[in-house]
Design an enzyme around this catalytic site. Structure first.
Site, PDB file in Angstrom:
ATOM      1  N   TYR A 141      38.912  -0.266  61.346  1.00 29.48           N
ATOM      2  CA  TYR A 141      38.602  -0.125  62.835  1.00 29.48           C
ATOM      3  C   TYR A 141      37.977   1.229  63.318  1.00 29.48           C
ATOM      4  CZ  TYR A 141      39.387   0.085  67.798  1.00 29.48           C
ATOM      5  OH  TYR A 141      39.072   0.219  69.152  1.00 29.48           O
ATOM      6  N   GLU A 198      32.802  -0.298  69.905  1.00 25.81           N
ATOM      7  CA  GLU A 198      33.917  -0.599  69.046  1.00 25.81           C
ATOM      8  C   GLU A 198      33.277  -1.428  67.799  1.00 25.81           C
ATOM      9  OE1 GLU A 198      38.098  -1.972  70.416  1.00 25.81           O
ATOM     10  OE2 GLU A 198      37.302  -3.664  69.698  1.00 25.81           O
TER      11      GLU A 198
END
Length: 380
Positions: free
Chosen positions: A102, A190
């Site tokens: 992530y 993201e």
């Protein structure tokens, strides 16, 4: 303004972030053609502005053209948490994923700085990781006058246990993600997951991006990316009138001026056992027409059983807000009970206008919230 995955990834690629080859399709036949161009081994992904697509069946693999077309047919038209799938992204499958990561750039409002957040627990919802294993999330802050430095990305890479052979590539990718963030006036960029492929390469399989609405005047090209089909009619009307509106699941409509006051109003409603039906900030200098539109938007939600209006008259005048409320009720007939709290510029005049219209008022926010919660309970 939130972007679709395919839009975000294209902007990432412009900043040097590696992404899979792929294209968007709006029909099963179109998906088949994209799959043909990519060699048949693809992943078909629903394009909606909401999370949880995989769990809802909106992301499916295909290893040949017939299957790719079938998967697109299954996904197009799906309803995912209230959003209808009108397009799919057809990407080539990543070769042999060995790790999922992530990585995001966002604003740390407490520090007033951009922040990179990374975790080796990619593929999971970051909120779940933060709640269960917060020690697996690593953060660094970036001084905008200096930019992202290699020692910072080295810290993130080593903390996540990435092979040292990938640290240089990770630095370049993080620089690209940060560049996409700053170049486009984003509030979030993201990647989840960022994967290490079987070939030892980093690849952004997914992408999410939110643009600061206040900066769209500087980015007309980005403003054109807004997908109006993904907005509710209420959200579209709010944007037309310059109002900040987010629909929630509760039954007490909120009309407030100022984002901080709106959050406090929602908190105090919950404190007294109620559930806010929306976040609606009419802004500091709204007009009577804006107030009328705001109340019309709130009352368009059938779940609203009571309305709490909380106005602090600084720039906006309380008497003008009161006239807007009365005008709105002349346009929209409703039996929904309302509680109005006015404080500040021309508050006395505003309360007199509301009293003449036989509306319930309150001086303290606690009093107003308790009245609104009780009204909603009676209406329910």
């Amino acid at each position: 303004m939130n972007l679709h995955e395919y839009q975000a990834k294209r902007l990432f690629a412009k900043s040097g972030v590696p992404i899979p080859k792929g294209d968007v399709a709006v029909s099963p036949a179109g998906a088949r053609e994209v799959a043909r161009e990519l060699g048949g081994h693809v992943v078909v992904k629903a394009q909606v502005l909401i999370g949880g697509r995989g769990k809802a069946g909106g992301i499916k693999l295909a290893d040949d053209l017939d299957t790719a077309e079938l998967r697109a047919k299954e996904i197009l038209g799906m309803n995912i948490r209230g959003f209808t799938v009108r397009k799919v992204l057809v990407d080539e499958q990543a070769p042999g994923i060995s790790q999922e990561i992530y990585l995001a750039v966002l604003i740390d409002r407490g520090r007033r700085l951009p922040m990179l957040m990374a975790s080796a627990e990619g593929g999971m919802e970051i909120e779940e990781v933060a709640a269960t294993t917060p020690e697996k999330i690593f953060r660094i802050h970036v001084d905008p006058t200096v930019g992202l430095r290699s020692y910072q990305t080295t810290y993130l890479a080593s903390s996540m246990g990435l092979p040292s052979s990938l640290w240089s590539d990770f630095h370049k990718l993080a620089l690209g993600l940060y560049d996409a963030f700053t170049r486009n006036d984003a509030t979030l960029t993201e990647i989840n997951p960022l994967v290490i492929t079987g070939e030892g390469k980093l690849l952004a399989l997914d992408g999410k991006m939110s643009i600061d609405d206040s900066a769209l005047s500087r980015h007309p090209d980005l403003a054109e990316l807004r997908d109006a089909d993904e907005e509710t009619p209420a959200e579209r009307e709010a944007r037309t009138h310059g109002l900040s509106y987010i629909q929630l699941d509760g039954n007490i409509g909120c009309m407030v001026n100022g984002a901080g006051l709106a959050m406090a109003t929602m908190d105090i409603i919950k404190l007294f056992g109620g559930q806010p039906a929306n976040f609606l900030d009419i802004g500091g200098g709204t007009s009577m027409a804006g107030v009328t539109a705001a109340l019309r938007i709130i009352l368009s939600d059938p779940n609203v059983k009571a309305v709490l209006i909380n106005i602090f008259g600084g720039i906006v005048r309380c008497d003008e807000v009161a006239r807007g409320i009365v005008a709105a009720l002349e346009e929209v007939e409703t039996t929904v009970p309302m509680v109005v709290r006015l404080l500040g510029t021309n508050a006395t005049e505003g309360r007199a206008i509301l009293a003449e219209a036989q509306m319930e008022t309150a001086t303290l926010l606690t009093e107003a919230a308790q009245k609104a919660v009780a009204a909603a309970q009676r209406s329910s």
